[in-house]
Design a protein around this motif. Sequence first.
Motif, PDB file in Angstrom:
ATOM      1  N   SER A  15       0.814  -1.222   0.000  1.00 45.31           N
ATOM      2  CA  SER A  15       0.000   0.000   0.000  1.00 45.31           C
ATOM      3  C   SER A  15       0.849   1.276   0.000  1.00 45.31           C
ATOM      4  N   THR A  16       2.157   1.161   0.214  1.00 46.93           N
ATOM      5  CA  THR A  16       3.033   2.337   0.229  1.00 46.93           C
ATOM      6  C   THR A  16       3.432   2.786  -1.173  1.00 46.93           C
ATOM      7  N   GLY A  17       3.150   1.949  -2.179  1.00 45.70           N
ATOM      8  CA  GLY A  17       3.541   2.276  -3.544  1.00 45.70           C
ATOM      9  C   GLY A  17       4.855   1.653  -3.951  1.00 45.70           C
ATOM     10  N   SER A  18       5.607   1.124  -3.009  1.00 40.95           N
ATOM     11  CA  SER A  18       6.850   0.425  -3.322  1.00 40.95           C
ATOM     12  C   SER A  18       6.584  -1.074  -3.307  1.00 40.95           C
ATOM     13  N   GLN A  19       7.360  -1.788  -4.099  1.00 44.03           N
ATOM     14  CA  GLN A  19       7.174  -3.234  -4.132  1.00 44.03           C
ATOM     15  C   GLN A  19       8.498  -3.934  -4.386  1.00 44.03           C
ATOM     16  N   TRP A  20       8.562  -5.207  -3.995  1.00 44.96           N
ATOM     17  CA  TRP A  20       9.738  -6.035  -4.231  1.00 44.96           C
ATOM     18  C   TRP A  20       9.677  -6.596  -5.645  1.00 44.96           C
ATOM     19  N   SER A  21      10.847  -6.835  -6.209  1.00 43.32           N
ATOM     20  CA  SER A  21      10.918  -7.456  -7.533  1.00 43.32           C
ATOM     21  C   SER A  21      10.310  -8.850  -7.475  1.00 43.32           C
ATOM     22  N   GLU A  22       9.601  -9.204  -8.514  1.00 42.48           N
ATOM     23  CA  GLU A  22       8.964 -10.525  -8.588  1.00 42.48           C
ATOM     24  C   GLU A  22      10.024 -11.609  -8.741  1.00 42.48           C
ATOM     25  N   GLU A  23      10.968 -11.361  -9.615  1.00 41.95           N
ATOM     26  CA  GLU A  23      12.036 -12.324  -9.885  1.00 41.95           C
ATOM     27  C   GLU A  23      13.349 -11.838  -9.284  1.00 41.95           C
ATOM     28  N   ALA A  24      14.037 -12.750  -8.619  1.00 39.04           N
ATOM     29  CA  ALA A  24      15.352 -12.438  -8.072  1.00 39.04           C
ATOM     30  C   ALA A  24      16.383 -12.471  -9.197  1.00 39.04           C
TER      31      ALA A  24
ATOM     32  N   PRO B 226      -6.717  -1.961   6.140  1.00 34.40           N
ATOM     33  CA  PRO B 226      -5.933  -1.780   4.917  1.00 34.40           C
ATOM     34  C   PRO B 226      -4.608  -1.090   5.236  1.00 34.40           C
ATOM     35  N   GLY B 227      -3.579  -1.475   4.518  1.00 31.70           N
ATOM     36  CA  GLY B 227      -2.263  -0.876   4.721  1.00 31.70           C
ATOM     37  C   GLY B 227      -1.408  -1.616   5.732  1.00 31.70           C
TER      38      GLY B 227
END
Length: 83
Positions: free
Chosen positions: A21-30, A56-57
């Motif tokens: 919910s912060t707008g940042s995300q981890w890469s799907e593939e390493a 939420p969040g």
Amino acid sequence: MLEVHVGETETFEVKLCSNPSTGSQWSEEAKISDPAVLQQEDHKFIGPESEPPPPPGTPGQEVWTFKALKQGSSDVYLEYSQP
């Protein structure tokens, strides 16, 4: 550094905090420096479990599962960024 013995403990997990919910995300593939030694088996987001459901969040965890294929060494790179 993590040491994994092929034939004994072939798979392992890496768990990192995540809050999509912060707008940042981890890469799907390493990014794996030597895919002949190590491969990614799975990646999933695990949200918090509670009763009543969390608001939420609420943060959860990203979990990557890796498998050792043969003897050697390899580096794993995961990126946390905004799309």
